[in-house]
Design a protein around this motif. Structure first.
Motif, PDB file in Angstrom:
ATOM      1  N   ASP A  10      -3.393   4.138   3.786  1.00 36.34           N
ATOM      2  CA  ASP A  10      -4.043   3.037   5.114  1.00 36.34           C
ATOM      3  C   ASP A  10      -2.946   3.205   6.224  1.00 36.34           C
ATOM      4  OD1 ASP A  10      -6.428   1.957   3.615  1.00 36.34           O
ATOM      5  OD2 ASP A  10      -4.865   0.610   2.449  1.00 36.34           O
ATOM      6  N   ILE A  11      -1.673   3.105   6.020  1.00 42.36           N
ATOM      7  CA  ILE A  11      -0.690   2.860   6.630  1.00 42.36           C
ATOM      8  C   ILE A  11      -0.826   4.176   7.911  1.00 42.36           C
ATOM      9  CG2 ILE A  11       1.738   3.096   7.484  1.00 42.36           C
ATOM     10  CD1 ILE A  11       1.723   1.398   4.425  1.00 42.36           C
ATOM     11  N   PHE A  12      -0.843   5.794   6.788  1.00 43.36           N
ATOM     12  CA  PHE A  12      -1.134   6.800   7.448  1.00 43.36           C
ATOM     13  C   PHE A  12      -2.180   7.117   8.210  1.00 43.36           C
ATOM     14  CE2 PHE A  12       1.152  10.138   4.274  1.00 43.36           C
ATOM     15  CZ  PHE A  12       2.612   9.320   4.964  1.00 43.36           C
ATOM     16  N   ARG A  13      -3.651   6.409   7.721  1.00 47.46           N
ATOM     17  CA  ARG A  13      -4.691   6.261   8.848  1.00 47.46           C
ATOM     18  C   ARG A  13      -4.538   5.887   9.663  1.00 47.46           C
ATOM     19  NH1 ARG A  13      -7.460   4.606   3.605  1.00 47.46           N
ATOM     20  NH2 ARG A  13      -8.303   6.912   2.562  1.00 47.46           N
ATOM     21  N   GLN A  14      -3.750   4.444  10.550  1.00 46.64           N
ATOM     22  CA  GLN A  14      -4.145   3.903  11.137  1.00 46.64           C
ATOM     23  C   GLN A  14      -2.760   4.440  11.662  1.00 46.64           C
ATOM     24  OE1 GLN A  14      -4.059  -0.308  11.069  1.00 46.64           O
ATOM     25  NE2 GLN A  14      -5.229  -0.266   8.481  1.00 46.64           N
ATOM     26  N   HIS A  15      -1.534   4.897  11.370  1.00 45.95           N
ATOM     27  CA  HIS A  15      -0.991   4.900  12.582  1.00 45.95           C
ATOM     28  C   HIS A  15       0.054   5.788  12.178  1.00 45.95           C
ATOM     29  CE1 HIS A  15       0.232   0.809  13.451  1.00 45.95           C
ATOM     30  NE2 HIS A  15      -0.185   0.747  12.061  1.00 45.95           N
ATOM     31  N   GLY A  16      -1.127   6.922  11.116  1.00 42.29           N
ATOM     32  CA  GLY A  16      -0.434   8.430  11.368  1.00 42.29           C
ATOM     33  C   GLY A  16      -1.155   9.367  12.538  1.00 42.29           C
ATOM     34  N   PRO A  17      -1.775   9.130  13.149  1.00 45.02           N
ATOM     35  CA  PRO A  17      -2.228   9.972  14.708  1.00 45.02           C
ATOM     36  C   PRO A  17      -1.624   9.850  15.609  1.00 45.02           C
ATOM     37  CG  PRO A  17      -4.363   9.177  13.467  1.00 45.02           C
ATOM     38  CD  PRO A  17      -3.137   8.671  12.634  1.00 45.02           C
ATOM     39  N   ALA A  18      -1.035   8.631  16.138  1.00 44.90           N
ATOM     40  CA  ALA A  18      -0.341   8.341  16.681  1.00 44.90           C
ATOM     41  C   ALA A  18       1.620   9.119  16.517  1.00 44.90           C
ATOM     42  CB  ALA A  18      -0.094   6.995  17.300  1.00 44.90           C
ATOM     43  N   TYR A  19       1.492   9.109  15.506  1.00 43.76           N
ATOM     44  CA  TYR A  19       3.003   9.096  15.168  1.00 43.76           C
ATOM     45  C   TYR A  19       2.909  11.281  14.985  1.00 43.76           C
ATOM     46  CZ  TYR A  19       7.243   9.709  12.706  1.00 43.76           C
ATOM     47  OH  TYR A  19       8.684  10.706  12.081  1.00 43.76           O
ATOM     48  N   ARG A  20       2.043  11.266  14.794  1.00 39.69           N
ATOM     49  CA  ARG A  20       1.728  12.803  15.079  1.00 39.69           C
ATOM     50  C   ARG A  20       1.749  13.772  16.138  1.00 39.69           C
ATOM     51  NH1 ARG A  20      -1.780  12.271  10.096  1.00 39.69           N
ATOM     52  NH2 ARG A  20      -3.517  12.021  11.801  1.00 39.69           N
ATOM     53  N   GLN A  21       1.074  12.947  17.460  1.00 40.96           N
ATOM     54  CA  GLN A  21       0.990  13.488  18.622  1.00 40.96           C
ATOM     55  C   GLN A  21       2.377  12.918  19.272  1.00 40.96           C
ATOM     56  OE1 GLN A  21      -1.305  10.640  20.448  1.00 40.96           O
ATOM     57  NE2 GLN A  21      -1.933  11.983  22.392  1.00 40.96           N
ATOM     58  N   ALA A  22       3.654  12.338  18.515  1.00 46.27           N
ATOM     59  CA  ALA A  22       4.749  11.657  19.387  1.00 46.27           C
ATOM     60  C   ALA A  22       5.890  12.643  18.421  1.00 46.27           C
ATOM     61  CB  ALA A  22       5.352  10.612  19.181  1.00 46.27           C
ATOM     62  N   HIS A  23       5.047  12.616  17.903  1.00 50.01           N
ATOM     63  CA  HIS A  23       6.797  13.729  16.901  1.00 50.01           C
ATOM     64  C   HIS A  23       5.696  15.457  16.617  1.00 50.01           C
ATOM     65  CE1 HIS A  23       9.115  10.444  16.259  1.00 50.01           C
ATOM     66  NE2 HIS A  23       7.749   9.353  16.322  1.00 50.01           N
ATOM     67  N   ILE A 265       7.915   6.051  -2.492  1.00 46.53           N
ATOM     68  CA  ILE A 265       7.006   4.558  -2.119  1.00 46.53           C
ATOM     69  C   ILE A 265       6.102   4.440  -3.109  1.00 46.53           C
ATOM     70  CG2 ILE A 265       6.793   4.463  -0.296  1.00 46.53           C
ATOM     71  CD1 ILE A 265       7.865   1.686  -0.276  1.00 46.53           C
ATOM     72  N   SER A 266       5.749   3.484  -3.864  1.00 45.69           N
ATOM     73  CA  SER A 266       4.588   3.390  -4.833  1.00 45.69           C
ATOM     74  C   SER A 266       3.389   2.692  -3.594  1.00 45.69           C
ATOM     75  CB  SER A 266       4.633   2.886  -6.503  1.00 45.69           C
ATOM     76  OG  SER A 266       5.164   1.325  -6.201  1.00 45.69           O
ATOM     77  N   ASN A 267       2.281   2.377  -3.651  1.00 45.77           N
ATOM     78  CA  ASN A 267       1.321   1.376  -3.222  1.00 45.77           C
ATOM     79  C   ASN A 267       1.729   0.135  -3.440  1.00 45.77           C
ATOM     80  OD1 ASN A 267      -0.057   3.629  -1.616  1.00 45.77           O
ATOM     81  ND2 ASN A 267      -1.718   3.918  -3.959  1.00 45.77           N
ATOM     82  N   ARG A 268       2.107   0.567  -5.222  1.00 46.80           N
ATOM     83  CA  ARG A 268       2.453  -1.292  -5.371  1.00 46.80           C
ATOM     84  C   ARG A 268       3.862  -2.376  -4.753  1.00 46.80           C
ATOM     85  NH1 ARG A 268      -1.234  -2.335  -9.219  1.00 46.80           N
ATOM     86  NH2 ARG A 268      -1.611  -0.559 -11.020  1.00 46.80           N
ATOM     87  N   ARG A 269       4.247  -1.138  -3.919  1.00 48.84           N
ATOM     88  CA  ARG A 269       5.577  -2.003  -3.826  1.00 48.84           C
ATOM     89  C   ARG A 269       5.282  -2.695  -2.059  1.00 48.84           C
ATOM     90  NH1 ARG A 269      10.042   1.664  -3.760  1.00 48.84           N
ATOM     91  NH2 ARG A 269      11.753   0.400  -2.361  1.00 48.84           N
ATOM     92  N   LEU A 270       4.474  -2.060  -1.415  1.00 47.99           N
ATOM     93  CA  LEU A 270       4.168  -1.767  -0.285  1.00 47.99           C
ATOM     94  C   LEU A 270       2.611  -3.816  -0.327  1.00 47.99           C
ATOM     95  CD1 LEU A 270       1.949   1.159   1.182  1.00 47.99           C
ATOM     96  CD2 LEU A 270       3.971   0.513   1.503  1.00 47.99           C
ATOM     97  N   LEU A 271       3.888  -4.265   1.046  1.00 54.46           N
ATOM     98  CA  LEU A 271       2.995  -5.742   0.705  1.00 54.46           C
ATOM     99  C   LEU A 271       2.132  -6.704   2.104  1.00 54.46           C
ATOM    100  CD1 LEU A 271       6.385  -7.375   0.029  1.00 54.46           C
ATOM    101  CD2 LEU A 271       4.578  -6.938  -1.628  1.00 54.46           C
ATOM    102  N   LYS A 272       2.602  -5.563   3.054  1.00 54.45           N
ATOM    103  CA  LYS A 272       1.669  -5.904   4.589  1.00 54.45           C
ATOM    104  C   LYS A 272       2.074  -5.161   5.424  1.00 54.45           C
ATOM    105  CE  LYS A 272       3.246  -9.301   6.685  1.00 54.45           C
ATOM    106  NZ  LYS A 272       3.352 -10.793   7.227  1.00 54.45           N
ATOM    107  N   LEU A 273       0.481  -4.689   6.436  1.00 56.57           N
ATOM    108  CA  LEU A 273       0.887  -4.340   6.757  1.00 56.57           C
ATOM    109  C   LEU A 273       0.233  -4.658   8.575  1.00 56.57           C
ATOM    110  CD1 LEU A 273       0.839  -1.378   9.026  1.00 56.57           C
ATOM    111  CD2 LEU A 273      -1.289  -0.976   8.055  1.00 56.57           C
ATOM    112  N   GLU A 274       0.844  -5.322   9.602  1.00 57.02           N
ATOM    113  CA  GLU A 274       0.758  -5.761  10.449  1.00 57.02           C
ATOM    114  C   GLU A 274       1.322  -5.989  11.751  1.00 57.02           C
ATOM    115  OE1 GLU A 274      -0.668 -10.704   9.173  1.00 57.02           O
ATOM    116  OE2 GLU A 274       0.900 -11.165  10.185  1.00 57.02           O
TER     117      GLU A 274
END
Length: 399
Positions: A10-23, A265-274
């Motif tokens: 979920d984090i990669f889908r939402q913020h991955g494109p911008a990260y790949r464009q910037a780096h 990091i496992s998915n179970r340690r991820l708490l929130k994306l906001e």
């Protein structure tokens, strides 16, 4: 246990494109991100499964099988553990951890393939040399080592986990020599030799022009500056940690399952994306192992995760001594005979034939999640979705 509501994908889908464009990222990191984003989605295709008992039907999408994906390690771990069952011996086992100091890890960060390979060689040389020393155990030992590169907060922290039997073969291979019950090898001696072997190898790599330096470390390209940088670490203690022995083969298997196929990091340690911020759980070992929550920007989180991407083709689990691939079967057979134990009585067995089949086949024989009785049959196959924009041909990276 409830399924996690937030996933790395979920984090990669939402913020991955911008990260790949910037780096500017190397190809293997692009592939890693794409694999995790598309794992178990229609993009990778799938199958329709039907239960032969209750007629339950559902679609199961294919997994990416990338070794960095937190959703793809379960079957790989079970298959690996099943293979290890036949290699465990009825003796005590020790868990030994070799860690690079932070200033040395800073060099490793820009030279991962060289430094990781050197970390394996220095660790193996240390254990084989000290175990073989007649003043210590005087044996040929056998062990495997697993590379981890992260700490709980996802910082760069390269270290090796080694599982070593408390004994080994005598020089003439006529007997099994066991070590002390609660003691393996002296940690200060291990630390001293590990430090020397690693620093010597690092100096050789520098002299051969195999190291790269950037940013604050750019001055280390100069040989005198590099020598001065390493000088203090030739005298300081390096962390080598040896845990108490396991209780037996069953305990070894349970313990191995927690270490061999971990990802950063496992998915179970991820708490929130906001609001562009990621919150995750971490354990602070410097504060009595207290569970805490850390919040960082999505960009920083992705950066921390990607720094643990292994070089393409790099083997993160390696075997040494009498467990080396070239003579493993013959020497394990010799160890069993010297330990005078019937092979079939050595190790824990799978709970039932279904567990055994699942472990052997990577989970291809699946019980129906609805009734728990019938077997799921594949009735239709969906191919790879061809219209995913910017699709890079995926390469399975499951080692």
């Amino acid at each position: 246990m409830a399924e996690p509501t937030l996933e790395l994908a979920d984090i990669f889908r939402q913020h991955g494109p911008a990260y790949r464009q910037a780096h500017s990222l190397p190809l293997h990191q692009h592939r890693l991100m794409q694999a995790i984003e598309t794992c178990r989605t229609p993009v990778l295709g799938g199958v329709v499964e039907w239960c032969d008992h209750c007629q339950y039907t559902h679609i199961r999408y294919r997994s990416c099988r990338n070794r960095h994906c937190p959703k793809c390690q379960g079957a790989a771990r079970e298959k690996w553990l099943e293979q290890r069952r036949a290699e465990l011996l009825p003796t005590a086992y020790f868990h030994v951890v070799f860690t690079l100091p932070e200033p040395i890890a800073a060099i490793a960060f820009y030279n991962k393939e060289v430094a990781y390979g050197l970390l394996f060689r220095a660790t193996a040389g240390t254990l084989l040399t000290i175990a073989g020393d007649p003043k210590r155990l005087g044996v040929e030992t056998g062990f495997f080592a697993v590379l981890h590169t992260w700490g709980q907060a996802l910082h760069f922290h390269p270290h090796l986990h080694c599982v070593v039997p408390g004994g080994g073969l005598s020089p003439d291979h006529n007997q099994w020599i066991g070590g002390r019950r609660r003691f393996f090898l002296p940690v200060p001696v291990l630390s001293s030799l590990f430090r020397r072997l690693f620093l010597e190898g690092l100096a050789e790599a520098h002299a051969a022009g195999k190291l790269q330096f950037f940013g604050d470390l750019e001055l280390l390209r100069d040989p005198p500056a590099f020598t001065r940088y390493l000088a203090p670490w030739k005298k300081k203690d390096w962390v080598v940690y040896a845990k108490a022995p396991f209780g037996g083969p069953q305990q070894v298997l349970e313990y191995l399952g927690r270490y061999t196929h971990r990802v950063a990091i496992s998915n179970r340690r991820l708490l929130k994306l906001e609001d562009g911020q990621v919150s995750f759980q971490w354990k602070d070992y410097r504060d009595k192992q207290t569970q805490k929550v850390m919040t960082v920007s999505a960009e920083e989180f992705i950066r921390r995760f990607l720094q643990h991407a292994l070089p393409p083709g790099f083997q993160r689990i390696r075997y040494y001594g009498f467990l080396a691939n070239c003579h493993r079967a013959a020497k394990l057979d010799l160890c069993r005979r010297l330990l005078a134990t019937v092979c079939s009585l050595l190790l824990p067995q799978p709970a039932d034939c279904r567990d055994f089949l699942a472990a052997l086949t990577g989970g291809k024989f699946r019980l129906c999640p609805q009734c728990g009785i019938g077997a799921l049959m594949q009735t239709q196959i969906f191919p790879l979705f061809p219209l995913y924009p910017g699709l890079i041909p995926l390469r399975v990276d499951s080692s």
